[in-house]
Design a protein around this motif. Structure first.
Motif, PDB file in Angstrom:
ATOM      1  N   GLN A  36       0.823  -1.202   0.000  1.00 30.06           N
ATOM      2  CA  GLN A  36       0.000   0.000   0.000  1.00 30.06           C
ATOM      3  C   GLN A  36       0.860   1.256   0.000  1.00 30.06           C
ATOM      4  O   GLN A  36       2.010   1.244   0.444  1.00 30.06           O
ATOM      5  CB  GLN A  36      -0.916   0.032   1.214  1.00 30.06           C
ATOM      6  N   TYR A  37       0.240   2.318  -0.493  1.00 27.61           N
ATOM      7  CA  TYR A  37       0.810   3.653  -0.405  1.00 27.61           C
ATOM      8  C   TYR A  37       0.106   4.359   0.745  1.00 27.61           C
ATOM      9  O   TYR A  37      -1.117   4.352   0.823  1.00 27.61           O
ATOM     10  CB  TYR A  37       0.562   4.431  -1.696  1.00 27.61           C
ATOM     11  N   ILE A  38       0.872   4.959   1.635  1.00 22.50           N
ATOM     12  CA  ILE A  38       0.297   5.659   2.781  1.00 22.50           C
ATOM     13  C   ILE A  38       0.410   7.164   2.525  1.00 22.50           C
ATOM     14  O   ILE A  38       1.509   7.665   2.276  1.00 22.50           O
ATOM     15  CB  ILE A  38       1.046   5.304   4.091  1.00 22.50           C
ATOM     16  N   PRO A  39      -0.702   7.900   2.552  1.00 23.99           N
ATOM     17  CA  PRO A  39      -0.651   9.346   2.306  1.00 23.99           C
ATOM     18  C   PRO A  39       0.232  10.066   3.326  1.00 23.99           C
ATOM     19  O   PRO A  39       0.170   9.770   4.521  1.00 23.99           O
ATOM     20  CB  PRO A  39      -2.101   9.789   2.448  1.00 23.99           C
ATOM     21  N   ILE A  40       1.044  10.992   2.847  1.00 23.55           N
ATOM     22  CA  ILE A  40       1.906  11.775   3.729  1.00 23.55           C
ATOM     23  C   ILE A  40       1.071  12.702   4.602  1.00 23.55           C
ATOM     24  O   ILE A  40       1.359  12.901   5.768  1.00 23.55           O
ATOM     25  CB  ILE A  40       2.945  12.568   2.909  1.00 23.55           C
ATOM     26  N   CYS A  41       0.018  13.273   4.033  1.00 24.73           N
ATOM     27  CA  CYS A  41      -0.798  14.257   4.756  1.00 24.73           C
ATOM     28  C   CYS A  41      -1.725  13.606   5.779  1.00 24.73           C
ATOM     29  O   CYS A  41      -2.369  14.295   6.551  1.00 24.73           O
ATOM     30  CB  CYS A  41      -1.614  15.084   3.784  1.00 24.73           C
TER      31      CYS A  41
END
Length: 65
Positions: A36-41
């Motif tokens: 998965q990609y985890i949002p930075i914001c």
């Protein structure tokens, strides 16, 4: 830097990148072990890698002088 197709390759583990997810560009960090990609914001849920169409590394920030 050009966009890279997620079908061709994924970014290196733990490095910040921009992704195109459902037609929206978001800044994320990719975690291969969970796929998965985890949002930075922290403003949205994790994004499964199968839903990301393209990605590119974030540009380096300028060094203060």
């Amino acid at each position: 830097m050009n966009w890279i197709s997620a079908k061709d390759e994924q970014p290196r583990y733990g490095l910040p990148c921009k992704v195109v997810y459902h037609g929206v560009i978001q800044e994320t960090i990719y975690y291969k072990d969970i796929g998965q990609y985890i949002p930075i914001c922290d403003c949205s849920d994790p994004m499964p890698e199968s839903f990301v169409s393209h990605w590119m590394y974030l540009n380096d920030l300028p060094t203060p002088t």
